[in-house]
Every structure is written in C-alpha cells, then in structure tokens.
Design a protein around this motif. Structure first.
Motif: not given
Length: 390
Positions: A146-147, A180-183, A189-190, A216-217
């Motif tokens: 998944f992407q 980490i790049e996706e996160l 974005l958010c 995430f943090n």
C-alpha cells in the motif's frame, strides 16, 4: 525458545475468536483465523505477576505505580528510541476507546474525520457513532504494498474541511510499516491544513526485518504539537483481555482536553490486571517477543508457499509488520457475500471479510497467522477446499 507449536484448546472459554463464530454463522466445526488475538500462551512471567497479586487476596482499587510509568518509558526508549515524559502518559481501557475520547475531545458533531481505505474497521464505526462524518481516502497498491496518494489525500482534506486524521501505523489490514519520509509528508500535509492526528501504533512492536518502525512523533519533533499517539502491550503480548492501553500526549492543551472527556465519561480507572500485565510485559517480555517474531515470519513463509503452490489465483500482500495478512481473491470474480459463504460453508474457515475495512477491501480477506503452524496449515487447506469443484 518458546514452544509456539503447542495447540491450546480455547473453545468453551468465552473466546470471541473461538466461541462466537458458530453463533454468528450458524455453522459447526469452524476454524477461526480472524479476530486479532493470538493462539499462543501468555509469557509465564507475565502470568506469574498477575497470580502473585491475586494470591494476596484483596482486589481493591489500584493506582498507576511509578514503576509502571518507568516500564513504559524504558520500553519506548529502548525499542523505538522514543522519549516520553511521565506526564505525557495517560492510561485508557483500549486504543478504540481512546479514539472515541479523542474524537469527542477534538471535534464537534458533524465534523469530518479522515481515515484510509481500507483500514481497521472500528475507526469508521466510532466516527459514525459520535455523529462525525467519515471521509475515506483510498490507498493505492504499488508492487504489492500500500502507498499513499498524497495529492488525493490533500484534496480529500480540503474538499471536506477535515478536522482530524486517524493514522494506522503499522497499517491494519495491509501490514504496511510507513517510512519516516511518508510520516513526514503526512505530518506536513496535516499541519498545513490544521488537521489533528491520532496515530494508532498498537502493532509497533510486531515488525519484520528489514522494515523499520518510526513512531509518528519521532518523524519530526514539531508533530508532537498536533498529534496524540495510541499504543498498548496487549497486541504484542497477547493480552487483549486485560483492557489497558496508553495515550502519549505531549501538547498540554490536547492532553487537558483528552483528560476532561475521560473524566466526563468516568473512564479514568484501569483494572488492576491491566496495569500489572502491562508492566510485567514490558519488563520481562523482550526475549519472548524476539522468539515470536521468528515464528510469525515462519508462518508468513508458510502462507506464501502454500498459496503459490495450491492457490495461485490468490494474491498475498506480504506484511512488513503485524500478524495479519491481506489476501486478494478478486481473480475468482465473486461478490463479497459469495466469497465469505464459500470459505465458511464449504471450507469451514473464518477470515475477516475485506469489505468491512472499507469499499477498497471488496473481494479481499484478512488472515490472522498468530497461531500454531499446524493450525495455520489446516486453515489453508480449508481455504483450498472452499474453491475446489464438488
């Protein structure tokens, strides 16, 4: 090495996984490979801690001990390089109850809450029950993983004025461990659209090399300002029934709002066994977990080899984390109900129906491999039987 091959009898224990299926589907002799708990005995030192407490004979009200906080902090630092100050740790009866608390704390009735599609099905349910709007953003499959289409995700946020996004990392049901790049892209974005983030990280310890989990943090220190992280020892150590989880909330304003809803709903107390089990698991469970991961990888290989040899029409999404495998049955061209009926009525095997995870889950099933290898093989044979000619 732990003996994960031992088959335990779970029928007659009021197990959701084993005892509810016959009533649900009105079929006998079903083999359940669905609900996300394991068919492995809990690590003995965890059980010993609970037994020792019970043997003292008094089960009164209990507080969260300093040693529990220390155990949580030590585990997060050692396993995930994540520093959590004591005041940022809140205890709750579960991750889904914490999602409900967060929705009530950070959004209003009618607000839009974004989730991926497919994703863990209770997310949509709890959003709807709290009278918020479910906005689904479809994941895309690239090279068997998944992407995230970030442009489409941005469009979904802007079009629907999204207030809150629920991230599942590692992803359930796809087993994807977000990089980490996706996160960072998610966080940026958010942040640019003032969207708060709930990061469900309950599968954070169930990661297979070479995948690397990033909480995430840790992707960017600034993310702590607009996010909360949810996790637990329960998924890792097969303790779902003890009902305890943690919310890590660094932002003091967000933490105060979360605590306020807990108090309004009288959800500030955790059962004693939940507190004891969590501490014991984090203090003595590391070697057991190492053995478990090796065994789960063996089971993943079993599924891969079996499907390649015996059911080549079924596509497998090899998980980077979790003990759940996402299976694509679309080549059989069956409706979701037809697919489920074939497995249950003909094969006598129960998997989670993919459509329950969202529209993109149509013609898919989720397989739980956290069971003895012999049980898994029996389940695979039943899957095969489901599609054999009469």
């Amino acid at each position: 090495m732990v003996n994960f091959d031992h088959v335990y009898e779970r029928k007659g224990t009021n197990s959701v996984k084993w005892d509810a299926v016959n009533k649900m589907y009105k079929e006998d002799d079903l083999l359940p490979l669905w609900v996300a708990d394991m068919d492995f005995k809990v690590h003995q030192p965890i059980l010993d801690a609970m037994i020792s407490y019970i043997n003292q004979g008094i089960l009164g009200y209990t507080t969260s001990s300093d040693s529990l906080y220390e155990a949580v902090q030590t585990w997060q630092k050692k396993k995930h390089n994540y520093i959590v100050e004591k005041e940022a740790i809140l205890f709750s009866s579960g991750v889904v109850p914490s999602v409900a608390i967060a929705i009530q704390a950070y959004t209003e009735v009618g607000d839009a809450v974004l989730i991926h599609d497919p994703v863990y099905h209770p997310f949509a349910k709890v959003i709807k029950k709290n009278k918020r709007r479910v906005i689904r953003h479809s994941l895309i499959e690239v090279d068997g993983k998944f992407q995230i289409d970030f442009e489409k995700m941005k469009e979904a946020i802007q079009t629907n004025d999204v207030k809150l996004f629920i991230l599942c990392n590692p992803h359930n049901p796809g087993g994807r461990v977000w990089s980490i790049e996706e996160l960072k892209k998610i966080g940026e974005l958010c942040a640019s659209h003032n969207v708060l983030i709930i990061s469900d990280e309950i599968h954070q310890d169930l990661i297979f090399t070479p995948a690397e989990f990033t909480t995430f943090n840790n992707a960017d220190p600034s993310f702590k300002d607009f996010s909360i992280t949810l996790t637990a020892a329960t998924k890792t150590f097969n303790l779902a029934g003890i009902k305890n989880s943690m919310a890590f909330i660094h932002n003091t304003e967000l933490r105060a709002k979360f605590c306020n809803i807990q108090e309004i709903n009288q959800q500030t107390e955790i059962n004693t066994i939940g507190l004891l089990g969590t501490e014991a698991a984090y203090r003595c469970g590391e070697e057991w977990l190492d053995d478990l991961l090796i065994y789960l990888q063996k089971n993943i290989s079993t599924v891969e080899k079996f499907l390649q040899s015996e059911m080549p029409l079924v596509k497998i999404m090899k998980p980077e984390g979790t003990y759940l495998i996402w299976l694509d049955f679309s080549a059989y061209a069956l409706s979701d109900k037809e697919l489920e009926n074939k497995l249950i009525k003909k094969g006598k095997v129960v998997l989670n129906s993919g459509i329950s995870f969202g529209p993109k889950g149509s013609q898919h099933m989720r397989l739980n491999i956290a069971c003895p290898n012999a049980t898994l093989l029996e389940g695979l044979e039943r899957m095969k039987k489901s599609f054999q000619a009469d």
